[in-house]
Write an enzyme that holds these catalytic residues in place. Structure first.
Site, PDB file in Angstrom:
ATOM      1  N   ALA A  66       0.969  -2.130   8.052  1.00 64.05           N
ATOM      2  CA  ALA A  66       2.230  -1.936   8.658  1.00 64.05           C
ATOM      3  C   ALA A  66       1.631  -1.942  10.010  1.00 64.05           C
ATOM      4  O   ALA A  66       0.614  -1.626  10.622  1.00 64.05           O
ATOM      5  CB  ALA A  66       2.758  -1.104   8.860  1.00 64.05           C
ATOM      6  N   GLU A 115      -0.613  -5.157   0.198  1.00 64.37           N
ATOM      7  CA  GLU A 115       0.240  -3.927  -1.396  1.00 64.37           C
ATOM      8  C   GLU A 115       1.058  -5.625  -0.565  1.00 64.37           C
ATOM      9  O   GLU A 115       1.814  -5.819  -2.106  1.00 64.37           O
ATOM     10  CB  GLU A 115       1.376  -2.858  -0.174  1.00 64.37           C
ATOM     11  CG  GLU A 115       0.630  -1.892  -1.038  1.00 64.37           C
ATOM     12  CD  GLU A 115       1.638  -0.924   0.710  1.00 64.37           C
ATOM     13  OE1 GLU A 115       2.195  -1.350   1.780  1.00 64.37           O
ATOM     14  OE2 GLU A 115       2.068   0.639  -0.493  1.00 64.37           O
ATOM     15  N   GLU A 135      -3.607   4.707   3.989  1.00 66.18           N
ATOM     16  CA  GLU A 135      -2.784   5.551   4.835  1.00 66.18           C
ATOM     17  C   GLU A 135      -3.166   6.676   4.558  1.00 66.18           C
ATOM     18  O   GLU A 135      -2.793   7.311   6.180  1.00 66.18           O
ATOM     19  CB  GLU A 135      -1.738   4.767   3.448  1.00 66.18           C
ATOM     20  CG  GLU A 135      -0.228   3.678   3.962  1.00 66.18           C
ATOM     21  CD  GLU A 135      -1.537   2.550   3.324  1.00 66.18           C
ATOM     22  OE1 GLU A 135      -2.535   2.697   2.900  1.00 66.18           O
ATOM     23  OE2 GLU A 135      -0.383   1.217   3.079  1.00 66.18           O
TER      24      GLU A 135
END
Ligand code: DAK
Length: 257
Positions: A66, A115, A135
């Site tokens: 992200a 993901e 993460e």
């Protein structure tokens, strides 16, 4: 459809979606998630499209996660709202897509990038690919289904090792663990995925859609996969494609789906 962060092409019934932010190593921002959703929605209803491939632009990354610049200042509420929105719009949408989706993992697939690859039905990696869920090194956890899908694909112990160490895994190790189906040379990646796609295109799209539903049902808390399989199996008998498949076999010809 015009998009600013992705491109989509269609050739021989195979759609190729490319995430196109090479300067940011194809990091997923909100616009990319929305555009992928919109484009997938269009591909879903286009009967010319039988298989979807997804990859990253450039030679370095599939998707490096992200977009860290974007989520750096999210609050608790924003974090959970966006996790839910993103999961529905993209990651669950991909997993439950009615046509096979193949991730061509052409480099770094980290965090949200891994993901996304894991939400696809099949993953093929190039030899230079590196995969991980980093993460916890940023003080968050995987928020787009990673804690669930990684454990489903490689088992709980190995998933927890990857998540808690935040370390990257090579393509060869990912293959050993069952995280990717195949590893090929970078210059062969897309051709290899297209060959896989062509094998799928020979088969009944309706039956393939049913099979995807059944396999997914087995991983869903609120569905009985065996029951879904019985229902989907029964439905196949009412389709033109079933008539075509069985007639072709009996007439010793190839079916036309
Ligand atoms: N976001 C934004 N920019 C990124 C990026 C990312 N994830 N990854 C790379 N870039 C940018 C770099 O900042 C750099 O930009 P400039 O400095 O040139 O402007 C450019 O891409 C090239 O990167 P590097 O210079 O770092 O390239 P290297 O070859 O040295 O290193 C690398 C490649 C992939 C090892 C490194 O870039 C890296 O560690 N990238 C970050 C990997 C990462 O930690 N990704 C995020 C994982 S966490 C959420 C749900 C889920 C998530 C978040 C929120 N909500 C629902 C809110 C998921 C989170 C994640 O994905």
């Amino acid at each position: 459809m015009n998009h600013s962060t992705i491109t989509s092409t269609l050739e021989d019934q195979i759609a190729l979606l490319t995430i196109n932010r090479p300067k940011q190593l194809n990091a997923l921002n909100r616009a990319t998630i929305q555009e992928l959703h919109d484009e997938l929605h269009a591909l879903n209803t286009n009967p010319e499209v039988r298989v979807v491939l997804i990859t990253g632009s450039g030679e370095k990354a599939f998707v490096a996660g992200a977009d860290i610049k974007e989520f750096a200042d999210y609050s608790v509420n924003e974090g959970s709202e966006l996790a839910q929105e993103g999961q529905q719009k993209l990651f669950d949408y991909v997993e439950h897509f009615s046509k096979p989706m193949i991730a061509a993992v052409n480099g770094f697939a980290l965090g949200g990038g891994l993901e996304l690859a894991m939400a696809c039905h099949i993953r093929v990696a190039s030899t230079n690919a590196k995969m991980g869920l980093p993460e916890v090194s940023l003080g968050v956890i995987p928020g787009y289904g990673g804690t669930q899908r990684l454990a489903q694909l490689i088992g709980k112990g190995r998933a927890l090792e990857m998540i808690t160490t935040a370390e990257m895994t090579s393509a060869a190790r990912a293959y050993e663990m069952g995280l990717v189906n195949h590893v090929v040379e970078p210059n062969e990646l897309l051709d290899f995925c297209k060959t896989l796609a062509r094998k799928m295109i020979k088969n009944s799209p309706n039956a393939i859609n049913s099979a995807i539903k059944c396999v997914n049902a087995g991983f869903s808390q609120d569905k009985d996969g065996y029951r879904v399989e019985i229902e989907e199996f029964g439905k196949c008998f009412g389709t033109e494609e079933f008539n075509e498949g069985t007639s072709a076999f009996l007439e010793k010809r190839k079916p036309q789906f």
